[in-house]
Design an enzyme around this catalytic site. Structure first.
Site, PDB file in Angstrom:
ATOM      1  N   ASP A  13       0.811  -1.232   0.000  1.00 53.96           N
ATOM      2  CA  ASP A  13       0.000   0.000   0.000  1.00 53.96           C
ATOM      3  C   ASP A  13       0.838   1.273   0.000  1.00 53.96           C
ATOM      4  OD1 ASP A  13      -2.194  -1.675   0.134  1.00 53.96           O
ATOM      5  OD2 ASP A  13      -2.235  -1.653   2.320  1.00 53.96           O
ATOM      6  N   GLU A  14       2.000   1.219  -0.597  1.00 54.61           N
ATOM      7  CA  GLU A  14       2.892   2.387  -0.636  1.00 54.61           C
ATOM      8  C   GLU A  14       2.403   3.444  -1.625  1.00 54.61           C
ATOM      9  OE1 GLU A  14       3.859  -0.733  -1.177  1.00 54.61           O
ATOM     10  OE2 GLU A  14       5.338  -1.297   0.338  1.00 54.61           O
ATOM     11  N   GLY A  15       1.568   3.020  -2.581  1.00 47.66           N
ATOM     12  CA  GLY A  15       1.118   3.949  -3.620  1.00 47.66           C
ATOM     13  C   GLY A  15       1.580   3.501  -5.008  1.00 47.66           C
ATOM     14  N   LYS A  16       1.787   2.184  -5.156  1.00 46.77           N
ATOM     15  CA  LYS A  16       2.295   1.630  -6.424  1.00 46.77           C
ATOM     16  C   LYS A  16       1.354   1.957  -7.592  1.00 46.77           C
ATOM     17  CE  LYS A  16       2.305  -2.419  -4.388  1.00 46.77           C
ATOM     18  NZ  LYS A  16       2.049  -2.024  -2.996  1.00 46.77           N
ATOM     19  N   GLY A  17       0.043   1.777  -7.335  1.00 46.60           N
ATOM     20  CA  GLY A  17      -0.941   2.007  -8.402  1.00 46.60           C
ATOM     21  C   GLY A  17      -0.832   3.420  -8.943  1.00 46.60           C
ATOM     22  N   ALA A  39      -4.110  -7.734  -3.675  1.00 43.56           N
ATOM     23  CA  ALA A  39      -3.644  -6.373  -3.953  1.00 43.56           C
ATOM     24  C   ALA A  39      -4.828  -5.435  -4.167  1.00 43.56           C
ATOM     25  CB  ALA A  39      -2.772  -6.376  -5.210  1.00 43.56           C
ATOM     26  N   GLY A  40      -4.639  -4.181  -3.785  1.00 38.04           N
ATOM     27  CA  GLY A  40      -5.606  -3.129  -4.109  1.00 38.04           C
ATOM     28  C   GLY A  40      -4.788  -1.918  -4.486  1.00 38.04           C
ATOM     29  N   HIS A  41      -4.735  -1.599  -5.759  1.00 36.74           N
ATOM     30  CA  HIS A  41      -3.907  -0.492  -6.252  1.00 36.74           C
ATOM     31  C   HIS A  41      -4.812   0.659  -6.664  1.00 36.74           C
ATOM     32  CE1 HIS A  41      -0.299  -3.355  -7.223  1.00 36.74           C
ATOM     33  NE2 HIS A  41      -0.702  -3.414  -5.971  1.00 36.74           N
ATOM     34  N   THR A  42      -4.634   1.806  -5.977  1.00 37.62           N
ATOM     35  CA  THR A  42      -5.531   2.945  -6.194  1.00 37.62           C
ATOM     36  C   THR A  42      -4.880   3.963  -7.119  1.00 37.62           C
ATOM     37  OG1 THR A  42      -6.116   2.648  -3.879  1.00 37.62           O
ATOM     38  CG2 THR A  42      -6.977   4.618  -4.959  1.00 37.62           C
ATOM     39  N   GLN A 224       1.931  -6.011  -3.257  1.00 38.82           N
ATOM     40  CA  GLN A 224       2.397  -6.130  -1.861  1.00 38.82           C
ATOM     41  C   GLN A 224       3.699  -5.324  -1.685  1.00 38.82           C
ATOM     42  OE1 GLN A 224       1.338  -9.497  -3.382  1.00 38.82           O
ATOM     43  NE2 GLN A 224      -0.581  -8.541  -2.856  1.00 38.82           N
ATOM     44  N   THR A 300      -8.478  -3.215  -0.401  1.00 42.09           N
ATOM     45  CA  THR A 300      -9.110  -4.493  -0.744  1.00 42.09           C
ATOM     46  C   THR A 300     -10.086  -4.927   0.340  1.00 42.09           C
ATOM     47  OG1 THR A 300      -7.252  -5.199  -2.085  1.00 42.09           O
ATOM     48  CG2 THR A 300      -8.607  -6.957  -1.169  1.00 42.09           C
ATOM     49  N   THR A 301      -9.710  -4.774   1.600  1.00 41.53           N
ATOM     50  CA  THR A 301     -10.546  -5.328   2.680  1.00 41.53           C
ATOM     51  C   THR A 301     -11.222  -4.250   3.521  1.00 41.53           C
ATOM     52  OG1 THR A 301      -8.641  -5.329   4.157  1.00 41.53           O
ATOM     53  CG2 THR A 301      -9.030  -7.354   2.912  1.00 41.53           C
TER      54      THR A 301
HETATM   55  P1  GDP Z   1      -0.778   0.396  -3.548  1.00 41.50           P
HETATM   56  O1  GDP Z   1      -1.373  -0.887  -3.094  1.00 41.50           O
HETATM   57  O2  GDP Z   1       0.700   0.445  -3.322  1.00 41.50           O
HETATM   58  O3  GDP Z   1      -1.147   0.773  -4.959  1.00 41.50           O
HETATM   59  O4  GDP Z   1      -1.387   1.544  -2.592  1.00 41.50           O
HETATM   60  P2  GDP Z   1      -2.938   1.679  -2.144  1.00 41.50           P
HETATM   61  O5  GDP Z   1      -3.722   2.176  -3.291  1.00 41.50           O
HETATM   62  O6  GDP Z   1      -3.406   0.444  -1.489  1.00 41.50           O
HETATM   63  O7  GDP Z   1      -2.793   2.739  -0.996  1.00 41.50           O
HETATM   64  C1  GDP Z   1      -2.277   4.014  -1.204  1.00 41.50           C
HETATM   65  C2  GDP Z   1      -3.340   5.029  -0.783  1.00 41.50           C
HETATM   66  O8  GDP Z   1      -2.755   6.304  -0.644  1.00 41.50           O
HETATM   67  C3  GDP Z   1      -4.437   5.207  -1.820  1.00 41.50           C
HETATM   68  O9  GDP Z   1      -5.626   5.546  -1.177  1.00 41.50           O
HETATM   69  C4  GDP Z   1      -3.924   6.372  -2.655  1.00 41.50           C
HETATM   70  O10 GDP Z   1      -4.974   7.074  -3.306  1.00 41.50           O
HETATM   71  C5  GDP Z   1      -3.288   7.214  -1.600  1.00 41.50           C
HETATM   72  N1  GDP Z   1      -2.134   8.025  -2.018  1.00 41.50           N
HETATM   73  C6  GDP Z   1      -1.151   7.729  -2.902  1.00 41.50           C
HETATM   74  N2  GDP Z   1      -0.202   8.669  -2.909  1.00 41.50           N
HETATM   75  C7  GDP Z   1      -0.578   9.592  -2.015  1.00 41.50           C
HETATM   76  C8  GDP Z   1       0.028  10.817  -1.527  1.00 41.50           C
HETATM   77  O11 GDP Z   1       1.108  11.216  -1.913  1.00 41.50           O
HETATM   78  N3  GDP Z   1      -0.655  11.493  -0.549  1.00 41.50           N
HETATM   79  C9  GDP Z   1      -1.855  11.074  -0.074  1.00 41.50           C
HETATM   80  N4  GDP Z   1      -2.446  11.788   0.877  1.00 41.50           N
HETATM   81  N5  GDP Z   1      -2.437   9.931  -0.497  1.00 41.50           N
HETATM   82  C10 GDP Z   1      -1.809   9.202  -1.443  1.00 41.50           C
HETATM   83  P1  IMO Z   2      -0.951  -4.147  -2.282  1.00 37.80           P
HETATM   84  O1  IMO Z   2      -0.498  -4.699  -3.621  1.00 37.80           O
HETATM   85  C1  IMO Z   2      -0.993  -4.595   2.044  1.00 37.80           C
HETATM   86  C2  IMO Z   2      -1.117  -8.688   3.622  1.00 37.80           C
HETATM   87  C3  IMO Z   2      -2.375  -9.124   4.331  1.00 37.80           C
HETATM   88  C4  IMO Z   2      -1.797 -10.119   5.307  1.00 37.80           C
HETATM   89  C5  IMO Z   2      -0.689 -10.790   4.503  1.00 37.80           C
HETATM   90  C6  IMO Z   2      -1.092 -12.093   3.843  1.00 37.80           C
HETATM   91  O2  IMO Z   2      -2.236  -3.431  -2.349  1.00 37.80           O
HETATM   92  O3  IMO Z   2       0.150  -3.375  -1.646  1.00 37.80           O
HETATM   93  P2  IMO Z   2      -2.651 -12.779   1.798  1.00 37.80           P
HETATM   94  O4  IMO Z   2      -4.053 -12.402   1.440  1.00 37.80           O
HETATM   95  O5  IMO Z   2      -1.652 -12.407   0.758  1.00 37.80           O
HETATM   96  O6  IMO Z   2      -2.527 -14.200   2.221  1.00 37.80           O
HETATM   97  O7  IMO Z   2      -2.297 -11.911   3.117  1.00 37.80           O
HETATM   98  O8  IMO Z   2      -0.332  -9.854   3.500  1.00 37.80           O
HETATM   99  N1  IMO Z   2      -1.332  -8.161   2.252  1.00 37.80           N
HETATM  100  C7  IMO Z   2      -1.251  -6.871   1.920  1.00 37.80           C
HETATM  101  N2  IMO Z   2      -1.046  -5.774   2.703  1.00 37.80           N
HETATM  102  N3  IMO Z   2      -1.108  -4.467   0.705  1.00 37.80           N
HETATM  103  C8  IMO Z   2      -1.279  -5.553  -0.086  1.00 37.80           C
HETATM  104  O9  IMO Z   2      -1.259  -5.474  -1.428  1.00 37.80           O
HETATM  105  C9  IMO Z   2      -1.403  -6.821   0.517  1.00 37.80           C
HETATM  106  N4  IMO Z   2      -1.600  -8.077   0.064  1.00 37.80           N
HETATM  107  C10 IMO Z   2      -1.553  -8.880   1.123  1.00 37.80           C
HETATM  108  O10 IMO Z   2      -2.998  -8.045   4.979  1.00 37.80           O
HETATM  109  O11 IMO Z   2      -1.184  -9.447   6.379  1.00 37.80           O
HETATM  110 MG    MG Z   3      -2.887  -1.552  -1.807  1.00 35.90          MG
END
Ligand code: GDP
Ligand code: IMO
Ligand code: MG
Length: 423
Positions: A13-17, A39-42, A224, A300-301
């Site tokens: 969830d670092e912001g890959k999407g 994964a949930g990429h925003t 991840q 995602t969850t």
């Molecule tokens: P991913 O799984 O690495 O793609 O990241 P996620 O989408 O799960 O989580 C990142 C969250 O931070 C999302 O809600 C994005 O819209 C948000 N986001 C991304 N970059 C930034 C940023 O620089 N600042 C803020 N406030 N939100 C951000």
């Molecule tokens: P993105 O791509 C954050 C975590 C779950 C759990 C562990 C194992 O959006 O960054 P799993 O369903 O893979 O068996 O879960 O990994 N996890 C994530 N946490 N971002 C994700 O994906 C994740 N995918 C799995 O919360 O701790």
């Molecule tokens: Mg994510």
């Protein structure tokens, strides 16, 4: 032509999407190499946020080809749902989305096994997303899995039934009460398989080899983060795939000597969702503010993400394991208004202070050692160039660059495509 990689350096969830979407304009092909609907990429543009689970994050660019590689596990039901959700956006999926025949399928019973395993573990549960990821990768390495290409074979339903029956036997052994209607689950599963059959199923490694030969620009998208890697993460609280750079080679069939830049993404603080150790986790007002301002809820969850200070011990480890060449720092805007910023620079252990990531980072084995920097008050979200940043924020960036010995090339100050500053 080399292939660039983009990977998360923390617990996901670092912001890959967001960054893949921003970078796609420079690439011809975006290829996901591991993970699945955990994964949930925003990504956000034109005021709309989109969350992608299986579809690569380059899908909104008119000319980019998006590939789901052999290392990915696909739940056809979730995948169809993702495509249906994008119906209004005029995307030609039949041309722009290519799926490896070697990618493995998540069956309904994989999801049930995930739920049974977690229930049986009780307090020791992983905190899985319950998407069937672990059981599907177990079947892959156990050589029992079903691959996308198998759905085109005459005997595919027999293969399916054999594996399903095996799973039903395993479910009985778990002796946990799960409520489900397999007929319902199978009905929607088979409908989704028919939908999958209408998409382009290809030998993706060959497609990528030809693309490399033809000088196409390729970006591999990770899911991840490095601390969830099955080998190098905080085992057993990890996912079941190789989330680090090596996973791009096995998950796409690209040769290690053709990897180009490795982009490592991290948040200006740290989050984790699910169970497992987290040395810099906060239980105070600072952590609460990070969660609230950063809207730290799983894409995602929907679960609340745990929040804490940045951890340089963990980041240096992830940079080394991946061979990161450029860094991207996300969500610095969330820390605006903090009177101080803490940075973990080492771990205190019974053997003294260490600066490497050890076998165990459980709280009884390591305690974070912090240094402190001044915070900044200014709102960063409307800033468009580095020169506008407050001096304290620039000092934070410079400190991290020096410690991490890697340039921070992108600073993100908000979720929108436009809130991205190149340095
Ligand atoms: P991913 O799984 O690495 O793609 O990241 P996620 O989408 O799960 O989580 C990142 C969250 O931070 C999302 O809600 C994005 O819209 C948000 N986001 C991304 N970059 C930034 C940023 O620089 N600042 C803020 N406030 N939100 C951000
Ligand atoms: P993105 O791509 C954050 C975590 C779950 C759990 C562990 C194992 O959006 O960054 P799993 O369903 O893979 O068996 O879960 O990994 N996890 C994530 N946490 N971002 C994700 O994906 C994740 N995918 C799995 O919360 O701790
Ligand atoms: Mg994510």
């Amino acid at each position: 032509m080399s292939v660039d990689l983009l990977l998360g350096l923390q617990w996901g969830d670092e912001g890959k999407g967001k960054i893949v979407d921003v970078l796609t304009q420079k690439y011809d092909i975006i290829a996901r190499f591991q993970g699945g609907p955990n994964a949930g990429h925003t990504l956000k543009f034109d005021g709309i946020s989109h969350v992608l689970h299986t579809i690569p994050s380059g899908i909104f660019h008119p000319s980019a080809i998006n590939i789901i590689g052999n290392g990915v596990v696909i739940d056809p039901v979730i995948f169809k749902g993702e495509i249906d959700k994008l119906a209004a956006f005029d995307i030609d999926f039949s041309e722009k989305l290519l799926i490896s025949k070697k990618a493995h399928l998540i069956l309904p019973t994989h999801r049930l096994l995930d739920a049974a395993s977690e229930t049986a573990k009780g307090k020791a549960k992983i905190g899985s997303t319950l998407k069937g990821i672990g059981p599907t990768y177990m079947d892959k390495t156990g050589r029992n899995g079903i691959r996308v290409g198998d759905i085109l074979l005459d005997d595919w339903k027999n293969r399916y039934s054999t594996l399903r029956d095996k799973h039903l036997g395993m479910l009985e052994n778990y002796k946990v009460a799960l409520e489900y209607d397999l007929n319902d689950l199978e009905k929607i599963f088979f409908e989704s398989i028919e939908h999958l059959k209408r998409l382009k199923l290809i030998d993706s490694e060959d497609y990528l080899h030809q693309a490399q030969k033809n000088h196409k620009k390729i970006l591999a998208e990770g899911a991840q983060g490095s601390l969830l890697d099955v080998d190098f993460g905080t085992y057993p609280f990890v996912t079941s795939s190789t989330t680090t750079a090596a996973g791009a080679c096995t998950g796409l069939g690209i040769a290690p000597n053709t990897v180009g830049d490795v982009y490592g993404i991290f948040k200006a603080y740290t989050t984790r969702v699910g169970s497992g150790p987290f040395p810099t986790e906060l239980f105070d007002g600072y952590g609460e503010t990070m969660g609230r301002v950063g809207m730290e809820f799983g894409a995602t969850t929907g679960r609340a993400r745990r929040c804490g200070w940045i951890d340089l011990v963990a980041l240096k480890y992830a940079i080394r394991v991946n061979g990161v060449t450029q860094l991207m720092m996300m969500k610095g805007d969330v820390l605006s208004g903090f009177d101080k910023i803490k940075i973990c620079t080492a771990y205190k252990t019974s053997q003294g202070e260490i600066e490497h990531f050890p076998f165990s980072i459980e709280p009884e084995n390591v305690k974070p050692v912090y240094t402190e920097m001044a915070g900044w008050k200014e709102d960063l979200t409307q800033m468009t160039k580095e020169e506008e940043f407050p001096k304290e924020f620039n000092a934070y960036i410079s400190y991290l660059e020096k410690e991490l010995e890697t340039p921070i090339k992108i600073v993100s100050v908000g979720p929108d495509r436009k809130q991205t500053i190149f340095r």
